[in-house]
Scaffold this motif. Sequence first.
Motif, PDB file in Angstrom:
ATOM      1  N   GLN A 106       0.713  -1.052   0.032  1.00 45.13           N
ATOM      2  CA  GLN A 106      -0.055   0.125   0.007  1.00 45.13           C
ATOM      3  C   GLN A 106       0.901   1.204  -0.012  1.00 45.13           C
ATOM      4  OE1 GLN A 106      -2.777  -0.688   3.195  1.00 45.13           O
ATOM      5  NE2 GLN A 106      -4.460  -1.185   1.638  1.00 45.13           N
ATOM      6  N   LYS A 107       2.040   1.233   0.828  1.00 45.63           N
ATOM      7  CA  LYS A 107       2.921   2.409   0.653  1.00 45.63           C
ATOM      8  C   LYS A 107       3.425   2.791  -0.646  1.00 45.63           C
ATOM      9  CE  LYS A 107       5.965   3.185   4.995  1.00 45.63           C
ATOM     10  NZ  LYS A 107       6.951   2.704   5.514  1.00 45.63           N
ATOM     11  N   VAL A 108       3.729   1.480  -1.356  1.00 50.49           N
ATOM     12  CA  VAL A 108       4.456   1.886  -2.644  1.00 50.49           C
ATOM     13  C   VAL A 108       3.533   2.353  -3.723  1.00 50.49           C
ATOM     14  CG1 VAL A 108       5.121   0.246  -4.822  1.00 50.49           C
ATOM     15  CG2 VAL A 108       6.085  -0.142  -2.354  1.00 50.49           C
ATOM     16  N   LEU A 109       2.151   1.584  -3.626  1.00 52.89           N
ATOM     17  CA  LEU A 109       1.129   2.184  -4.321  1.00 52.89           C
ATOM     18  C   LEU A 109       0.623   3.803  -4.172  1.00 52.89           C
ATOM     19  CD1 LEU A 109      -1.349  -0.614  -3.875  1.00 52.89           C
ATOM     20  CD2 LEU A 109      -0.463  -0.013  -6.227  1.00 52.89           C
ATOM     21  N   GLN A 110       0.754   4.221  -2.930  1.00 53.22           N
ATOM     22  CA  GLN A 110       0.563   5.355  -2.550  1.00 53.22           C
ATOM     23  C   GLN A 110       1.707   6.357  -2.855  1.00 53.22           C
ATOM     24  OE1 GLN A 110      -2.547   6.582  -0.668  1.00 53.22           O
ATOM     25  NE2 GLN A 110      -1.732   8.368  -1.395  1.00 53.22           N
ATOM     26  N   ASP A 111       2.696   6.190  -2.972  1.00 51.96           N
ATOM     27  CA  ASP A 111       3.973   6.689  -3.432  1.00 51.96           C
ATOM     28  C   ASP A 111       3.644   6.886  -4.974  1.00 51.96           C
ATOM     29  OD1 ASP A 111       6.612   8.151  -3.388  1.00 51.96           O
ATOM     30  OD2 ASP A 111       7.097   6.073  -4.378  1.00 51.96           O
ATOM     31  N   LEU A 112       3.433   5.981  -5.690  1.00 51.82           N
ATOM     32  CA  LEU A 112       3.366   6.031  -7.055  1.00 51.82           C
ATOM     33  C   LEU A 112       2.243   6.697  -7.792  1.00 51.82           C
ATOM     34  CD1 LEU A 112       4.446   2.372  -8.196  1.00 51.82           C
ATOM     35  CD2 LEU A 112       6.043   4.388  -8.212  1.00 51.82           C
ATOM     36  N   TYR A 113       1.280   6.426  -6.918  1.00 51.15           N
ATOM     37  CA  TYR A 113      -0.143   7.457  -7.089  1.00 51.15           C
ATOM     38  C   TYR A 113       0.284   8.972  -7.092  1.00 51.15           C
ATOM     39  CZ  TYR A 113      -4.813   8.908  -7.107  1.00 51.15           C
ATOM     40  OH  TYR A 113      -6.034   9.559  -7.336  1.00 51.15           O
ATOM     41  N   ILE A 216      -5.450  -6.711  -2.043  1.00 50.13           N
ATOM     42  CA  ILE A 216      -5.094  -5.647  -1.251  1.00 50.13           C
ATOM     43  C   ILE A 216      -5.708  -4.411  -1.727  1.00 50.13           C
ATOM     44  CG2 ILE A 216      -3.202  -4.283  -0.337  1.00 50.13           C
ATOM     45  CD1 ILE A 216      -1.274  -6.574  -0.861  1.00 50.13           C
ATOM     46  N   GLU A 217      -6.243  -3.816  -0.483  1.00 53.59           N
ATOM     47  CA  GLU A 217      -7.300  -2.557  -1.140  1.00 53.59           C
ATOM     48  C   GLU A 217      -6.359  -1.435  -1.396  1.00 53.59           C
ATOM     49  OE1 GLU A 217      -9.621   0.134   1.682  1.00 53.59           O
ATOM     50  OE2 GLU A 217     -10.775  -1.597   1.155  1.00 53.59           O
ATOM     51  N   LEU A 218      -6.571  -0.773  -2.640  1.00 58.70           N
ATOM     52  CA  LEU A 218      -5.826   0.651  -3.024  1.00 58.70           C
ATOM     53  C   LEU A 218      -5.730   1.339  -1.907  1.00 58.70           C
ATOM     54  CD1 LEU A 218      -6.683   1.043  -6.762  1.00 58.70           C
ATOM     55  CD2 LEU A 218      -4.864  -0.382  -5.716  1.00 58.70           C
ATOM     56  N   PRO A 219      -4.750   1.861  -1.590  1.00 60.53           N
ATOM     57  CA  PRO A 219      -4.867   2.880  -0.483  1.00 60.53           C
ATOM     58  C   PRO A 219      -5.645   4.301  -0.792  1.00 60.53           C
ATOM     59  CG  PRO A 219      -2.512   2.842  -1.339  1.00 60.53           C
ATOM     60  CD  PRO A 219      -3.540   2.007  -2.086  1.00 60.53           C
ATOM     61  N   PHE A 220      -5.768   4.637  -2.039  1.00 62.47           N
ATOM     62  CA  PHE A 220      -6.250   5.919  -2.618  1.00 62.47           C
ATOM     63  C   PHE A 220      -7.729   5.673  -3.232  1.00 62.47           C
ATOM     64  CE2 PHE A 220      -3.015   4.338  -5.228  1.00 62.47           C
ATOM     65  CZ  PHE A 220      -3.536   3.963  -6.308  1.00 62.47           C
ATOM     66  N   ASP A 221      -8.283   4.322  -3.043  1.00 66.98           N
ATOM     67  CA  ASP A 221      -9.713   3.992  -3.567  1.00 66.98           C
ATOM     68  C   ASP A 221     -10.268   3.003  -3.237  1.00 66.98           C
ATOM     69  OD1 ASP A 221     -12.216   3.858  -5.033  1.00 66.98           O
ATOM     70  OD2 ASP A 221     -11.378   4.588  -6.886  1.00 66.98           O
ATOM     71  N   GLN A 222     -11.100   2.909  -1.977  1.00 61.72           N
ATOM     72  CA  GLN A 222     -11.404   1.722  -1.494  1.00 61.72           C
ATOM     73  C   GLN A 222     -12.460   0.749  -2.496  1.00 61.72           C
ATOM     74  OE1 GLN A 222     -12.563   3.235   2.179  1.00 61.72           O
ATOM     75  NE2 GLN A 222     -14.706   3.709   1.489  1.00 61.72           N
ATOM     76  N   ASP A 223     -12.922   1.077  -3.520  1.00 65.63           N
ATOM     77  CA  ASP A 223     -13.484   0.367  -4.402  1.00 65.63           C
ATOM     78  C   ASP A 223     -12.570  -0.676  -5.072  1.00 65.63           C
ATOM     79  OD1 ASP A 223     -15.721   1.531  -3.551  1.00 65.63           O
ATOM     80  OD2 ASP A 223     -15.746   3.191  -4.791  1.00 65.63           O
ATOM     81  N   PHE A 224     -11.381  -0.689  -5.027  1.00 66.82           N
ATOM     82  CA  PHE A 224     -10.522  -1.331  -5.908  1.00 66.82           C
ATOM     83  C   PHE A 224      -9.568  -2.244  -5.096  1.00 66.82           C
ATOM     84  CE2 PHE A 224     -12.142   1.960  -8.424  1.00 66.82           C
ATOM     85  CZ  PHE A 224     -12.190   1.287  -9.888  1.00 66.82           C
ATOM     86  N   VAL A 225      -9.172  -3.295  -5.401  1.00 68.94           N
ATOM     87  CA  VAL A 225      -8.198  -4.001  -4.769  1.00 68.94           C
ATOM     88  C   VAL A 225      -6.978  -4.026  -5.877  1.00 68.94           C
ATOM     89  CG1 VAL A 225      -9.383  -5.545  -3.443  1.00 68.94           C
ATOM     90  CG2 VAL A 225      -8.795  -6.287  -5.804  1.00 68.94           C
ATOM     91  N   THR A 226      -5.940  -4.447  -5.421  1.00 70.30           N
ATOM     92  CA  THR A 226      -4.801  -4.448  -6.268  1.00 70.30           C
ATOM     93  C   THR A 226      -4.546  -5.708  -7.292  1.00 70.30           C
ATOM     94  OG1 THR A 226      -3.511  -3.562  -4.491  1.00 70.30           O
ATOM     95  CG2 THR A 226      -2.148  -4.147  -6.104  1.00 70.30           C
ATOM     96  N   TYR A 227      -3.999  -5.219  -8.405  1.00 68.72           N
ATOM     97  CA  TYR A 227      -3.820  -6.509  -9.342  1.00 68.72           C
ATOM     98  C   TYR A 227      -3.070  -7.455  -8.743  1.00 68.72           C
ATOM     99  CZ  TYR A 227      -1.787  -8.683 -13.595  1.00 68.72           C
ATOM    100  OH  TYR A 227      -1.286  -9.522 -14.575  1.00 68.72           O
ATOM    101  N   VAL A 228      -3.126  -8.826  -8.819  1.00 71.56           N
ATOM    102  CA  VAL A 228      -2.308  -9.773  -8.009  1.00 71.56           C
ATOM    103  C   VAL A 228      -0.773  -9.908  -8.266  1.00 71.56           C
ATOM    104  CG1 VAL A 228      -2.777 -11.662  -9.481  1.00 71.56           C
ATOM    105  CG2 VAL A 228      -2.348 -12.233  -7.014  1.00 71.56           C
TER     106      VAL A 228
END
Length: 657
Positions: A106-113, A216-228
């Motif tokens: 989630q940290k990585v996703l948030q940073d990239l977002y 894993i839920e996207l930290p910036f949008d709770q309607d989505f999970v991360t692509y495996v």
Amino acid sequence: MSAEKYYVTTPIYYVNDKPHIGHAYTTILADVLANYHRLLDMPTYFLTGTDEHGQKVQQAAEKNGMTPQEQCDQTVVRFQELWKRLEIKHDDFIRTTEKRHTTIVQKVLQDLYDRDEIYRAEYEGMYCVGCERFFTEKDLVDGNCPDCNRPVDKIVESNYFFRMSKYQDWLIDYIESNPDFIQPAFRANETLGFLKNKELQDLCISRPKSRLSWGIELPFDQDFVTYVWFDALLNYITAVGYGSDDEMFKKWWPCSTHLIGKDILTTHTVYWPTMLKAMGVELPESIFAHGWWLTGRTKMSKSLGNVVNPMEMIDNYGVDAFRYFLIAEMTLGQDASFTEEAFIRRFNSDLANDLGNLTNRVLNMTSRYLDAKLPEVNAAVVEAEGTPEAEVWAGVQAAVSEMETAIPKMKLDYAIGQVLAAIRGVNRYLEQKAPWTLGKNGETEELGVTLYTAAECLRVCAALLYPVMPEKMSALRGGLGMTDTKPQLDKLTTFGVLAAGSTVTQPDALFPRIDVKKLEAEKKAAAEAEKAQKKAEKKEKKKVEPSKDGLISFDQVMAVNLKTAKILEAEQIEGTDKLMKLQLEVGEEKRQIVAGIALHYTAEELVGKIVVIVANLKPAKLRGVKSEGMLLAASVGDKLTLVTTDGELPSTGAAVK
Ligand code: MSP
């Protein structure tokens, strides 16, 4: 390869099913490589684990009537148990549902977002559920998934994308200027071909929860999970402290080798490097793609019923022999064939005959003629020119240096072949010196030189094979009177390490020869016993459910699941005149059924036919061939015709009522 440390990984395995030989192979390979580096006294870290999110796991859970987490918790144990049995000594086992992983993802996703490396967009694409990947129309082969050949679904949805496309030129350049990055070289060319021949797309890294909730839920949008895959690849860094333990991360990253199978080349050589680049993290030193284990020449698949179960092999032949076969048989990078016959052949020749005989000879004769004590022998015997001792020792030393150069080049099968050649050389040396005659004639000094030289050669060969067969080679070292069970590779070039006066003992037969005839007889007996038991069960069942008036209830009819199916392939089973092995398409599923129709239809007549099958019949083996269902046919006297439908249905798998 950096000389200060060795960090090796396996892919993390999906927990939708129990482990098979492909999983066992990569993990054994990683273990063998880790063992070699540990022997070299190099700080070594070996990571494996399980990939627990995504559609495959969610679907398996649904099928098994449990929650995805329960599915993970039950299946992960099967992997962990197998690794224990296979003597796998991993330093860590990561599960992607663990908090230490999910929080960093989630940290990585948030940073990239935040840095606009990830953006939201509307997307239309062809989606393969099995592979969990989107494809463009152009990618499809005959309208089907280019990887697994199954039908795809057209999906339009809003999603999040990683700006992978902007790294295309950089990645081409990186691969070209780092020739060891993707190995073997022909796999680097494969990735380069892919990158150069088409425009790289941005990577869809989310799945709407409405379609898939297990992720894993996207930290910036709770309607989505991360692509495996985006989640899974990160395990290689989350496990060694990325974002949580800088010191540990600095110690182990970059990874020395990611071991993977050839089918997951793109995800590892395109997705993963571009993800790391965007994150500003160094790339792994190398990614090595091995080939596939086939059954004979056929791909292993559940529906064909030809998947090798590692547990069965271990039960029948022992862990070390199984490890040895896999490592010795596969030339890294290429496909290899697994058959029980090939296994037995190699076991009997390499292990029972060459290594087993040498061990027995050295230990038996030392016990018999030298009171089980190793004699004092001067290293000069192998230093003198042209003596049989110098020659045999030189052969063993050649194997030592071949091993040293082969390991970094991943030529393990070759290196093992060299060790076996050296062992055969020692057996020839013994035949030439005939210590049994020296013993009988009381030529004690020459006998001592001979047996001690052979024992030293055996010590070195056992050390070279120790990473592959740790248990048996420890037992062998014990037999040679060594008290430390683990060898030290730096002692391999010195003659005279075995202490004079130490006592040799005979360990239990290391590799007792497999008696093929006996084995076949046992198998036949087991098959007959199974048949008899089935017959008895059938009889018993009949007794329990007597059909009083010969009529059955509506419920009993409804319990029979009849479906239409299309015959894709037909082949008469060798040695039978009635049995036909059929490959069928039942909707999206493929099945194999054995039917007694060969006297009535040729294979050519059958292919393409739409038939009706009993789809919920308990699978059985007929003449050792798996059969999953039964074909309906009408017969009078010796005439038989298959039940088929009136006009072709648009697809197979239709329920028959
Ligand atoms: N979960 C992903 C990997 C993610 S890594 C970040 C995955 N898992 S898997 O369980 O489907 O497959 C794991 C490995 O098993 C792959 O490397 C695959 O190549 C390998 N094998 C599966 N069948 C195989 C053979 N028959 N022979 C050799 N290896 C094969 O993919």
